[in-house]
Design a protein around this motif. Structure first.
Motif, PDB file in Angstrom:
ATOM      1  N   GLY A 167       1.014  -1.285  -0.041  1.00  0.00           N
ATOM      2  CA  GLY A 167      -0.490   0.247  -0.187  1.00  0.00           C
ATOM      3  C   GLY A 167       0.541   0.642  -0.086  1.00  0.00           C
ATOM      4  O   GLY A 167      -0.320   2.254  -0.056  1.00  0.00           O
ATOM      5  N   GLU A 168       1.862   0.783   0.135  1.00  0.00           N
ATOM      6  CA  GLU A 168       3.008   3.117  -0.241  1.00  0.00           C
ATOM      7  C   GLU A 168       3.525   2.502  -1.148  1.00  0.00           C
ATOM      8  O   GLU A 168       4.255   1.512  -1.861  1.00  0.00           O
ATOM      9  CB  GLU A 168       3.827   2.032   1.146  1.00  0.00           C
ATOM     10  CG  GLU A 168       5.324   3.338   1.351  1.00  0.00           C
ATOM     11  CD  GLU A 168       4.127   4.843   1.730  1.00  0.00           C
ATOM     12  OE1 GLU A 168       3.879   5.413   0.859  1.00  0.00           O
ATOM     13  OE2 GLU A 168       4.016   4.251   2.949  1.00  0.00           O
ATOM     14  N   PRO A 172      12.709   7.905  -0.897  1.00  0.00           N
ATOM     15  CA  PRO A 172      13.693   7.386  -0.136  1.00  0.00           C
ATOM     16  C   PRO A 172      14.290   6.438  -0.031  1.00  0.00           C
ATOM     17  O   PRO A 172      15.723   6.029   0.121  1.00  0.00           O
ATOM     18  CB  PRO A 172      12.710   7.472   0.987  1.00  0.00           C
ATOM     19  CG  PRO A 172      11.725   8.407   1.056  1.00  0.00           C
ATOM     20  CD  PRO A 172      10.972   8.239   0.051  1.00  0.00           C
ATOM     21  N   LEU A 173      13.557   5.167  -0.927  1.00  0.00           N
ATOM     22  CA  LEU A 173      14.678   4.195  -0.641  1.00  0.00           C
ATOM     23  C   LEU A 173      15.110   4.025  -1.614  1.00  0.00           C
ATOM     24  O   LEU A 173      16.474   3.672  -2.072  1.00  0.00           O
ATOM     25  CB  LEU A 173      13.285   2.859  -1.028  1.00  0.00           C
ATOM     26  CG  LEU A 173      12.930   2.309   0.891  1.00  0.00           C
ATOM     27  CD1 LEU A 173      11.729   1.218  -0.140  1.00  0.00           C
ATOM     28  CD2 LEU A 173      14.049   1.817   1.664  1.00  0.00           C
ATOM     29  N   GLY A 225      11.013  -1.146  -5.527  1.00  0.00           N
ATOM     30  CA  GLY A 225      10.181  -0.280  -4.628  1.00  0.00           C
ATOM     31  C   GLY A 225       8.687  -0.589  -3.935  1.00  0.00           C
ATOM     32  O   GLY A 225       8.748  -1.124  -2.938  1.00  0.00           O
ATOM     33  N   ALA A 226       7.927   0.031  -4.800  1.00  0.00           N
ATOM     34  CA  ALA A 226       6.785   0.400  -3.753  1.00  0.00           C
ATOM     35  C   ALA A 226       5.233  -1.136  -3.876  1.00  0.00           C
ATOM     36  O   ALA A 226       5.566  -1.669  -5.004  1.00  0.00           O
ATOM     37  CB  ALA A 226       5.724   1.418  -5.296  1.00  0.00           C
ATOM     38  N   VAL A 275      14.757  -3.091   4.496  1.00  0.00           N
ATOM     39  CA  VAL A 275      15.036  -2.142   5.243  1.00  0.00           C
ATOM     40  C   VAL A 275      13.431  -1.773   4.294  1.00  0.00           C
ATOM     41  O   VAL A 275      12.724  -2.195   3.621  1.00  0.00           O
ATOM     42  CB  VAL A 275      15.679  -0.679   3.978  1.00  0.00           C
ATOM     43  CG1 VAL A 275      15.003  -0.056   4.883  1.00  0.00           C
ATOM     44  CG2 VAL A 275      17.080  -1.082   4.836  1.00  0.00           C
ATOM     45  N   LEU A 276      12.410  -1.817   5.311  1.00  0.00           N
ATOM     46  CA  LEU A 276      10.743  -1.631   5.040  1.00  0.00           C
ATOM     47  C   LEU A 276      10.518  -0.842   5.175  1.00  0.00           C
ATOM     48  O   LEU A 276      10.736   0.541   6.397  1.00  0.00           O
ATOM     49  CB  LEU A 276       9.544  -2.239   6.227  1.00  0.00           C
ATOM     50  CG  LEU A 276      10.441  -4.324   6.245  1.00  0.00           C
ATOM     51  CD1 LEU A 276       9.391  -4.835   7.212  1.00  0.00           C
ATOM     52  CD2 LEU A 276      10.063  -4.103   5.177  1.00  0.00           C
ATOM     53  N   TRP A 277       9.917   0.219   4.413  1.00  0.00           N
ATOM     54  CA  TRP A 277       9.821   1.651   4.506  1.00  0.00           C
ATOM     55  C   TRP A 277       8.323   1.934   4.273  1.00  0.00           C
ATOM     56  O   TRP A 277       7.674   1.428   3.717  1.00  0.00           O
ATOM     57  CB  TRP A 277      10.193   2.496   2.943  1.00  0.00           C
ATOM     58  CG  TRP A 277       9.538   3.968   2.522  1.00  0.00           C
ATOM     59  CD1 TRP A 277       8.380   4.686   2.115  1.00  0.00           C
ATOM     60  CD2 TRP A 277      10.228   4.922   2.765  1.00  0.00           C
ATOM     61  NE1 TRP A 277       8.378   5.983   2.691  1.00  0.00           N
ATOM     62  CE2 TRP A 277       9.324   6.087   2.804  1.00  0.00           C
ATOM     63  CE3 TRP A 277      11.405   5.602   4.467  1.00  0.00           C
ATOM     64  CZ2 TRP A 277      10.227   7.445   3.776  1.00  0.00           C
ATOM     65  CZ3 TRP A 277      12.004   6.835   4.805  1.00  0.00           C
ATOM     66  CH2 TRP A 277      11.304   7.313   4.204  1.00  0.00           C
ATOM     67  N   ALA A 278       7.834   3.282   5.179  1.00  0.00           N
ATOM     68  CA  ALA A 278       6.016   3.426   5.445  1.00  0.00           C
ATOM     69  C   ALA A 278       5.842   5.142   5.688  1.00  0.00           C
ATOM     70  O   ALA A 278       7.144   5.156   6.378  1.00  0.00           O
ATOM     71  CB  ALA A 278       5.467   2.636   6.612  1.00  0.00           C
ATOM     72  N   GLN A 279       5.708   5.713   5.140  1.00  0.00           N
ATOM     73  CA  GLN A 279       5.284   7.079   4.979  1.00  0.00           C
ATOM     74  C   GLN A 279       4.616   7.790   5.735  1.00  0.00           C
ATOM     75  O   GLN A 279       4.529   8.518   6.779  1.00  0.00           O
ATOM     76  CB  GLN A 279       4.860   7.546   3.124  1.00  0.00           C
ATOM     77  CG  GLN A 279       4.727   8.894   3.187  1.00  0.00           C
ATOM     78  CD  GLN A 279       6.440   9.823   3.315  1.00  0.00           C
ATOM     79  OE1 GLN A 279       7.389   9.459   2.649  1.00  0.00           O
ATOM     80  NE2 GLN A 279       5.668  11.738   3.710  1.00  0.00           N
TER      81      GLN A 279
END
Length: 358
Positions: free
Chosen positions: A232-233, A238-239, A257-258, A278-282
């Motif tokens: 969902g992100e 940033p990544l 990616g997304a 690395v897990l990205w969450a805005q």
């Protein structure tokens, strides 16, 4: 490094020399936040050029010349066609200063002198973008974005990365400019959407170029680092910055990616045995705590020597207590790179691989 939008007053001893000899095209470009090639194009096409040239070849810009350029930037940023903006800028208004004709055969143009200390909002400095106190380069990049000036954005981003490095350019120029454009879009209805999309594309392009240009590290120096946005992100920049930084350090990474589906990320972890994920969450609405716990608990390898990945929770969406002990939450790009480098060196040492290059 100062990140204020204000420019410090020039040293008194330097002002007479500048007034007498003028400044170079590169210095003017940095001051106004435009590409040197743009200034040369305006000179060649529209007569917006310096009054004097050293040895007949090198451009030297006087305060009067720079004031005309400031007006040209302001007008083009507001949507005025360049040729019309050049005529208006040369026609000028305000206190007269000594300036040579901008075009042979035309009278000298009265222009305002360049103030030693820049005002809080220079002409065309932000085009209404809510910058606040930021580096002057942010305003230049913002002007180019509002003009939809792709060549200038490309040249500026490449020059900034070369001069200041990836991390500083990301933290002090790219991020503030992206935030300013995003805030303007949120408060202006449907306006500036095209500006945000184009700026994001060029930032992404600049980051990819860093990754491509970085020398390849040893293939088997350490297990890879996996970079993924939670389901969902869609915010990947940033990544992408992190991937570029890892490439510069010669650390192996896999960028997914997304909006990576949980099942796909689980398979990637099991197949690669990464040193870190690395897990990205805005936003908090996308932060997937159950997925983070699952990845941290996923083990691989032969029985009796099972291994697990360290999970880094990146982005503002992970604010608050981590989903489980042992997870790391870096405060920014610089800290994330330091943590990941340490994890890779530990994993490489455990595998008996040679250390990464400094």
């Amino acid at each position: 490094m100062d990140v204020s939008a204000e420019q410090p007053a020039e040293h008194p001893a330097e002002q007479p020399a500048e007034a007498a000899h003028g400044v170079t095209t590169g210095a003017v470009a940095r001051r106004l936040g435009v590409a040197p090639t743009t200034l040369r194009s305006w000179d060649r096409r529209y007569g917006i050029g310096p009054a004097a040239r050293e040895d007949g070849r090198h451009r030297r810009w006087t305060p009067g010349d720079i004031a005309v350029l400031q007006e040209m930037c302001r007008l083009t940023s507001s949507g005025v066609p360049p040729a019309e903006a050049a005529r208006a800028a040369r026609a000028g208004s305000g206190p007269a200063t000594a300036a040579a004709p901008a075009v042979p055969g035309e009278p000298a143009v009265p222009v305002a002198p360049l103030a030693p200390t820049a005002p809080a909002r220079q002409p065309g400095s932000g085009n209404g973008l809510p910058f606040g106190h930021v580096r002057q380069e942010c305003r230049g990049l913002g002007r180019a974005a509002v003009r939809l000036d792709s060549p200038t954005m490309d040249e500026m981003l490449g020059s900034l990365i070369s001069e200041y490095g990836l991390v500083t350019t990301w933290e002090e120029v790219m991020v503030p400019t992206l935030h300013a454009v995003g805030r303007k879009w949120e408060t202006s209805g449907d306006q500036y959407v095209e500006v945000e999309h184009l700026l994001s594309w060029h930032v992404s392009t600049a980051l990819r170029r860093v990754s491509i240009a970085a020398p390849a590290g040893p293939r088997a120096a350490a297990p890879p680092i996996l970079l993924a946005c939670v389901p969902g992100e869609q915010h990947t920049l940033p990544l992408e910055a992190l991937a570029a930084g890892l490439a510069e350090l010669g650390l192996p990474a896999r960028m997914f990616g997304a909006a990576v589906p949980p099942e796909a990320l689980d398979q990637a972890v099991r197949r690669t045995g990464p040193s870190a994920v690395v897990l990205w969450a805005q936003a908090r609405s996308t932060a997937h705590h159950a997925l983070a716990r699952h990845i941290a608990d996923t083990a691989w390898g032969v029985k009796g020597a099972r291994a697990r990945s360290t999970v880094l929770l990146a982005g503002p969406g992970w604010a608050g207590p981590p989903p489980a002990p042992g997870m790391l939450r870096p405060g920014g790009l610089r800290e994330a790179l330091a943590l990941l480098r340490g994890l890779c060196e530990t994993a490489a040492a455990a595998a008996g691989a040679p250390p990464q290059r400094p």
